[in-house]
Design a protein around this motif. Structure first.
Motif, short mmCIF file in Angstrom:
data_model
loop_
_atom_site.label_atom_id
_atom_site.label_comp_id
_atom_site.label_asym_id
_atom_site.label_seq_id
_atom_site.Cartn_x
_atom_site.Cartn_y
_atom_site.Cartn_z
N PHE A 15 -2.90 -16.24 1.33
CA PHE A 15 -1.67 -16.35 0.56
C PHE A 15 -0.50 -16.18 1.52
O PHE A 15 -0.38 -15.16 2.19
CB PHE A 15 -1.64 -15.30 -0.54
N TYR A 16 0.36 -17.20 1.59
CA TYR A 16 1.52 -17.19 2.47
C TYR A 16 2.77 -17.13 1.59
O TYR A 16 2.94 -17.95 0.70
CB TYR A 16 1.56 -18.47 3.31
N CYS A 17 3.63 -16.15 1.87
CA CYS A 17 4.81 -15.95 1.04
C CYS A 17 6.06 -16.09 1.91
O CYS A 17 6.20 -15.43 2.94
CB CYS A 17 4.75 -14.58 0.39
N VAL A 18 6.99 -16.96 1.48
CA VAL A 18 8.19 -17.30 2.25
C VAL A 18 9.31 -16.31 1.96
O VAL A 18 9.52 -15.90 0.82
CB VAL A 18 8.65 -18.74 1.92
N THR A 27 9.33 -5.73 5.33
CA THR A 27 8.60 -4.98 4.32
C THR A 27 8.83 -5.53 2.92
O THR A 27 8.38 -4.93 1.94
CB THR A 27 9.03 -3.49 4.36
N ASP A 28 9.51 -6.68 2.80
CA ASP A 28 9.79 -7.26 1.48
C ASP A 28 8.53 -7.46 0.65
O ASP A 28 8.57 -7.36 -0.57
CB ASP A 28 10.50 -8.61 1.61
N PHE A 29 7.43 -7.76 1.30
CA PHE A 29 6.21 -8.12 0.58
C PHE A 29 5.15 -7.03 0.62
O PHE A 29 4.03 -7.24 0.18
CB PHE A 29 5.62 -9.41 1.17
N LEU A 30 5.48 -5.88 1.15
CA LEU A 30 4.50 -4.81 1.31
C LEU A 30 3.87 -4.40 -0.02
O LEU A 30 2.64 -4.30 -0.13
CB LEU A 30 5.14 -3.62 2.00
N ASP A 31 4.68 -4.15 -1.05
CA ASP A 31 4.14 -3.74 -2.34
C ASP A 31 3.27 -4.83 -2.95
O ASP A 31 2.21 -4.54 -3.51
CB ASP A 31 5.26 -3.37 -3.32
N LEU A 32 3.70 -6.08 -2.83
CA LEU A 32 2.91 -7.18 -3.36
C LEU A 32 1.56 -7.27 -2.64
O LEU A 32 0.52 -7.40 -3.28
CB LEU A 32 3.67 -8.50 -3.20
N ALA A 33 1.57 -7.19 -1.33
CA ALA A 33 0.33 -7.28 -0.55
C ALA A 33 -0.65 -6.18 -0.93
O ALA A 33 -1.86 -6.41 -1.00
CB ALA A 33 0.64 -7.23 0.94
N ARG A 34 -0.14 -5.01 -1.22
CA ARG A 34 -1.00 -3.88 -1.59
C ARG A 34 -1.65 -4.08 -2.97
O ARG A 34 -2.67 -3.47 -3.26
CB ARG A 34 -0.20 -2.59 -1.59
N GLN A 35 -1.05 -4.91 -3.82
CA GLN A 35 -1.57 -5.15 -5.16
C GLN A 35 -2.71 -6.18 -5.18
O GLN A 35 -3.44 -6.28 -6.15
CB GLN A 35 -0.46 -5.62 -6.10
N LEU A 36 -2.84 -6.95 -4.11
CA LEU A 36 -3.85 -8.01 -4.06
C LEU A 36 -5.22 -7.45 -3.71
O LEU A 36 -5.33 -6.39 -3.09
CB LEU A 36 -3.45 -9.07 -3.02
N ASP A 37 -6.26 -8.18 -4.09
CA ASP A 37 -7.62 -7.81 -3.70
C ASP A 37 -7.70 -7.75 -2.19
O ASP A 37 -7.05 -8.55 -1.49
CB ASP A 37 -8.64 -8.81 -4.22
N SER A 38 -8.51 -6.85 -1.67
CA SER A 38 -8.58 -6.66 -0.22
C SER A 38 -9.14 -7.87 0.53
O SER A 38 -8.91 -8.00 1.73
CB SER A 38 -9.42 -5.42 0.11
N ASP A 39 -9.84 -8.76 -0.17
CA ASP A 39 -10.39 -9.94 0.53
C ASP A 39 -9.36 -11.07 0.65
O ASP A 39 -9.61 -12.07 1.33
CB ASP A 39 -11.67 -10.44 -0.12
N ILE A 40 -8.20 -10.95 0.02
CA ILE A 40 -7.15 -11.97 0.13
C ILE A 40 -6.29 -11.64 1.34
O ILE A 40 -5.70 -10.56 1.43
CB ILE A 40 -6.29 -12.04 -1.14
N ARG A 41 -6.24 -12.57 2.26
CA ARG A 41 -5.39 -12.40 3.44
C ARG A 41 -3.96 -12.77 3.06
O ARG A 41 -3.73 -13.84 2.52
CB ARG A 41 -5.89 -13.28 4.59
#
Length: 134
Positions: A15-18, A27-41
Motif C-alpha cells: 500500500f503506497y500513500c501519497v 509521520t503523517d501516516f504512522l497511525d494509519l500504518a499501525r492499524q493495518l495487518d502486519s503482512d501489508i507493506r
C-alpha cells in the motif's frame, strides 16, 4: 523511494500513500500504518527534497503522478499496487492510478484520505461505483 525491490513480495500487495500538500510523508501516516495487518507493506510517498527545488517539478498533478508512477514501476516491477493519498495526495494518487493502468499495471482499490477526486462521481467510466467512507 530507495531501491528496496528485494523486499517486495508480489503475492502480498503493498500500500503506497501519497503525501499531503506539504510534500512530506514523515509521520503523517504512522497511525494509519499501525492499524493495518502486519503482512501489508506500507510506504509513504513524499516529494523528493532535491526535486522540490527544481523550478518545474510539481507544475501539474499529471507531472507529479508520472514521476511517482515511474518510481513505483522501478520499485515494484510486478504485482498489484494499492494506492491512497492524503488531502491533495488523493488527487495525485488518482492520477497515478490512471497512469499505472495505462502502463498495463493492476491498481486498486484507491483510498482517498481527507480528500476527493477532482471530479467526484458515484459511477466511474467503467460502470463500477465509487465507495466513500466517512
Amino acid at each position: 523511494m530507495n531501491d528496496c525491490a528485494a523486499l517486495a513480495d508480489p503475492g502480498v500487495p503493498a500500500f503506497y500513500c501519497v503525501h499531503s500538500v506539504s510534500g512530506a510523508a514523515g509521520t503523517d501516516f504512522l497511525d494509519l500504518a499501525r492499524q493495518l495487518d502486519s503482512d501489508i507493506r506500507f510506504y509513504g510517498i513524499q516529494a523528493p527534497p532535491k526535486q522540490i527545488e527544481v523550478g518545474d517539478f510539481g507544475q501539474s498533478i499529471e507531472s507529479l503522478a508520472d514521476y511517482y508512477a515511474e518510481a513505483l514501476v522501478r520499485f515494484q516491477p510486478e504485482g498489484r499496487i494499492l494506492l491512497g493519498g492524503y488531502c491533495v495526495g488523493a488527487v495525485i494518487a488518482l492520477e497515478m492510478a490512471n497512469n499505472l493502468r495505462g502502463r498495463g499495471r493492476e491498481v486498486g482499490p484507491l483510498f482517498a484520505i481527507d480528500g476527493f477526486p477532482r471530479t467526484p462521481r458515484s459511477i466511474r467510466a467503467d460502470g463500477s461505483r465509487a465507495t466513500y467512507w466517512d
